[in-house]
Each structure stands twice: as C-alpha cells, then as structure tokens.
Scaffold this active site. Sequence first.
Site, PDB file in Angstrom:
ATOM      1  N   HIS A 178       0.823  -1.218   0.000  1.00 56.81           N
ATOM      2  CA  HIS A 178       0.000   0.000   0.000  1.00 56.81           C
ATOM      3  C   HIS A 178       0.856   1.267   0.000  1.00 56.81           C
ATOM      4  O   HIS A 178       0.349   2.339  -0.317  1.00 56.81           O
ATOM      5  CB  HIS A 178      -1.015  -0.008   1.142  1.00 56.81           C
ATOM      6  CG  HIS A 178      -0.426   0.067   2.500  1.00 56.81           C
ATOM      7  ND1 HIS A 178      -0.004  -1.050   3.177  1.00 56.81           N
ATOM      8  CD2 HIS A 178      -0.166   1.118   3.303  1.00 56.81           C
ATOM      9  CE1 HIS A 178       0.479  -0.674   4.332  1.00 56.81           C
ATOM     10  NE2 HIS A 178       0.401   0.636   4.449  1.00 56.81           N
ATOM     11  N   LYS A 182       0.307   5.436  -2.207  1.00 53.71           N
ATOM     12  CA  LYS A 182       0.245   6.757  -1.586  1.00 53.71           C
ATOM     13  C   LYS A 182       0.497   7.845  -2.632  1.00 53.71           C
ATOM     14  O   LYS A 182       1.362   7.713  -3.485  1.00 53.71           O
ATOM     15  CB  LYS A 182       1.268   6.864  -0.453  1.00 53.71           C
ATOM     16  CG  LYS A 182       0.872   6.011   0.744  1.00 53.71           C
ATOM     17  CD  LYS A 182       1.741   6.288   1.929  1.00 53.71           C
ATOM     18  CE  LYS A 182       1.366   5.413   3.098  1.00 53.71           C
ATOM     19  NZ  LYS A 182       0.149   5.876   3.784  1.00 53.71           N
ATOM     20  N   HIS A 240       8.151  -2.439   2.191  1.00 57.68           N
ATOM     21  CA  HIS A 240       7.833  -1.012   2.062  1.00 57.68           C
ATOM     22  C   HIS A 240       9.074  -0.144   1.840  1.00 57.68           C
ATOM     23  O   HIS A 240       9.121   0.662   0.910  1.00 57.68           O
ATOM     24  CB  HIS A 240       7.087  -0.516   3.299  1.00 57.68           C
ATOM     25  CG  HIS A 240       5.867  -1.310   3.635  1.00 57.68           C
ATOM     26  ND1 HIS A 240       4.952  -1.685   2.681  1.00 57.68           N
ATOM     27  CD2 HIS A 240       5.404  -1.810   4.797  1.00 57.68           C
ATOM     28  CE1 HIS A 240       3.978  -2.367   3.258  1.00 57.68           C
ATOM     29  NE2 HIS A 240       4.235  -2.462   4.536  1.00 57.68           N
TER      30      HIS A 240
END
Length: 481
Positions: A178, A182, A240
């Site tokens: 995710h 962004k 990430h």
Amino acid sequence: MVSRVIPVEPFDLVIFGGTGDLARRKILPGLYRRFLSGQMPPEARIIGAARTDQDDAAFRNFVGAAIKEFVPKNRCDPKAIDRFLAQISYITVDVRGDKGWNTLAKMIRSDVVQAFYFSVGPGLFGDIATRLNDYKIATPLSRIVVEKPFGRDLTSAKELNAVLAASFEEQQIYRIDHYLGKETVQNLMAVRFANVLFEPLWNAQYIDHVQITVAETVGVGGRGGYYDKSGAMRDMVQNHLMQLLCLTAMEPPAQFEPDAMRDEKLKVIRALDPVDASDIVRGQYGGDPSYLDDCENPASLTESYIALKVDISNWRWKGTPFYLRTGKRLKGRMSEIVVHFKETPHSIFDDDAGRHANILSIRLQPDEGIDLRVTIKEPGPGGMRLVDVPLDMTFADALGPEAKDVPDAYERLIMDVIRGNQTLFMRGDEVEAAWAWTDPIIERWQARRDKPKTYEAGSSGPEDALMLLHKDHRRWREIKA
Ligand SMILES: NC(=O)c1ccc[n+]([C@@H]2O[C@H](COP(=O)([O-])OP(=O)(O)OC[C@H]3O[C@@H](n4cnc5c(N)ncnc54)[C@H](OP(=O)(O)O)[C@@H]3O)[C@@H](O)[C@H]2O)c1
C-alpha cells in the site's frame, strides 16, 4: 481545481476475509469512497466471503458500521450508504474446504472483470488460488489481489509464487504494497520524471545521501505473537522501505507502464550491496509494556527497530549511501524520503554565512507533501547572512482544498486492479530479489544469536543508530513528536 474521475467497467469483487480487520478498516470504507466519487457503476458488485455464517443483511450492517467508523462524518450520507450497501452481498465460504464454493461459482459473472481480494492470512493464499481454478470460477478476465506478507524468506516466496502461477498468469496477480498507492509516492515519480530540474542532479555527483524513515508510535500490541516471528526487517524493510528505495534510485523507465517500471526497480534491488554487520543497528523498545512483554517472549531476539546503511553498486549511486530506518514505539509517527544534496563546491560568502545544502523531502505521512529547502539571504541589513527556507509543495496549498482529499492508498490500488493497471504492484521476480538480498542479513543474526539493543519507548531509537550516521559525519533527521 476539479479532479477527474475515470469511470470503471462493471465488476464482481470478492473479498475473501470480508469480515476481517483489513476489510473493515481499509477495503470496504475505501470502496465506499470510490462509490461516492462515481467510480463504481451500478452493475458492480462486492461480495464478502468468510467462514462466519451470516446473511446479506448482517454483512451490510457490518459494512455500514465500518463506513461510519472509518469515513469522515461529512461524507457519511445515509442515502448514499444505503445505495452502496445495495451492491453488497455475502457468502459463507471455507477457503480450506468445499463449503460455499459451488454457490460462489454460480454468483460470479463471467462477462465482467472479476477481482478476488485475498484479505486472509498468507497460509490461505494457495488454498484460494487453487479453488478458484478447481471450481472453474477463474477466467482470463480474473485478477487476484494478494496481501502482505509475501513469504517470509526467498524459499517461501518462491513457493507462493509457484502456487499462484499454477492457477494464474503473472499479469493477473496483484501483489499489494500500500505504500506504492500513496499520493506522494506517485508524486515522487512526477517530480523526478516530469521536471527537468532534478534529473541532472539525481546521482552520486550531487546527492550526498538519502534517508528513508518509517517511524511509528504504536507498539506491537495485540499482534505480538505474529510480529515476533517477523520483525522490522521482514515486516517493513523487505517490502515497504525497499519499494521506496527503488522508486528513489531507479533509472527513468521508457514509459510509465507496469513492466517498464518494474524492470527498473528490479535492477536497483539487484545492484544492492550486501550489508556489513557494522552498518546495521537493531533494537527492541523498553518501557512498560516493553517489546518483550508485548510479544510475551522474554527471550525474544526479534527487532522492533532497525537502521541500516545500504550501498547501491551502479554508475548513478556508487558512493551515495541510502540510510533506512523503521521502528515501533518511537517519538513520532512519520514516513519520509529525504534527499540530501551536496554542499556547493566552494562558498563565495564568508565563514559567518555557514555551509548550506539543499534538501528535498518527500513526506508520506502525516501531512503528505514535498518540500525543497533552498538557501537565500536572510532579509535585512547587517551583512550577508544565509538562511534555509522551504519551497513548500504541500498539495493542499498549491492545488486548492480539493487536493486535501487524497484517496487512501487502498482505494486507489483497488481501482487499479479493476482497471487492470499493475504499475503500482510488485512483480514476482521483484519480491524474490528483495528476499534474496534480505535473507543473508537475517541468517547472519540467527547464526550469531544477535541480540537487539534496548531503546527507550518514545525515543528516536537506539543510541547506536545515531552512531551509524555520526561515523560518516552525518545526522539523522529529527523524528518529531
Ligand atoms: N489488518 C491490517 O491492517 C493489515 C495490514 C496489512 C496487511 N494485512 C494482511 O491482510 C490479511 C488479512 O488481515 P486481517 O488483519 O484482516 O486479518 P483478520 O482480521 O484475522 O481477518 C482474517 C479474515 O479471514 C477470514 N478467514 C479465516 N480463515 C478462513 C477460512 N478458512 N475460510 C474463509 N475465510 C477465513 C476471517 O473470517 P472468518 O473467521 O469469518 O472466517 C476474517 O475475515 C493478512 O494477510 C494480513 O497480513 C493486514
């Protein structure tokens, strides 16, 4: 500024794990917001699937409550919620058994896009993929969305890729990270590749170093058992922080197109040097409760904090380190990529003016935005004093209030799945390459039974992490409370 909403085709979206935490907090409220924006055609259907025995009405109550809890009040229009809920149904399915699968097969339309969101524990991904195929639910129009964690090492990631590949083509598999959804992360692409200003400077000749920080104030709380088997390296760095590093460091792709982007990210991962043990600091938060209390394992050697210096061996970056850090129970919550440019080669001003360097910071949270610090003369008489000021590119200020309403990463990514755009999703070989780099680091700790340093809860992390930069004559950016 009026935002442009691109409508999508009708679709059937099945959320396996529809009753779970991620569905409740992110996926379902995100879909409602897309519905409000006019992106969900009336023929689209959302189907929750889990073992809990309940009817459509009970699931709609659950979804309605989730919307009220996680969508701002001013967007919770009861009539709109009712219209949205009318497009939602529920089916009881055991993804490990046969229950519900034949019914699901009858429900799914074969002539619209079918998306299957695997919002369940990773141990069930293979079961779902296989059954979607065995029950002849999957078609060439199907897409599957796979949540993290994608494996816990190279071997398990390869196994998982193989299980999914047995039922789906790579272009049907959407591995979600995710962070890539962004707004600011995509803006990093725009800043880098739509402006002529930065690209000529975007290399080791002009950039001193890059800092990537993902700091959290929360501890591992209720998920201590799960987290203790993972740790910050597996839970945050391998996915990430690695993705943020790749987007910062990659070469310009020929097009903003899925495989072109992913090829360039993969090249970065493959150019990462192995990391020396002396360039890594691991920590566990102390306090009451401490990490050891939270994970209920007094002998735990798992890190809740990690800082590391990463070198990239290619022409663009040789000699410019990337410092990564992430941790829990820290002083503040912030995620940012900060590019520290070099000082000018020579200063024409006297010593009082000091030495200055430009800094480009890309904030992912809390307030998403980008700022560039430039050096100017301090106003007023009294000689040439220099001062650093921000050229602030906070979206809301520059683009008007509408820009403040940035879609959550999940809603953007789900719509990308429906549209069939894989640009912001990880390809299988990318995930494997990231594990291939991560594995030896973790194996070395395990072989040495490396013990993380304790740091004070609410601090900036272990003292040794400060030293990691001090020894290179650099300093971390402050983590603000
Ligand atoms: N929560 C987050 O913020 C977050 C963030 C990033 C990634 N993730 C990932 O997202 C996935 C889901 O996380 P979560 O936090 O939502 O987990 P969760 O709250 O434990 O939910 C798990 C879901 O799976 C369903 N389920 C379990 N076994 C099943 C079975 N045999 N057949 C059908 N359904 C089954 C559960 O419903 P029933 O009990 O009714 O079957 C529930 O809906 C995980 O892979 C997690 O790592 C979560």
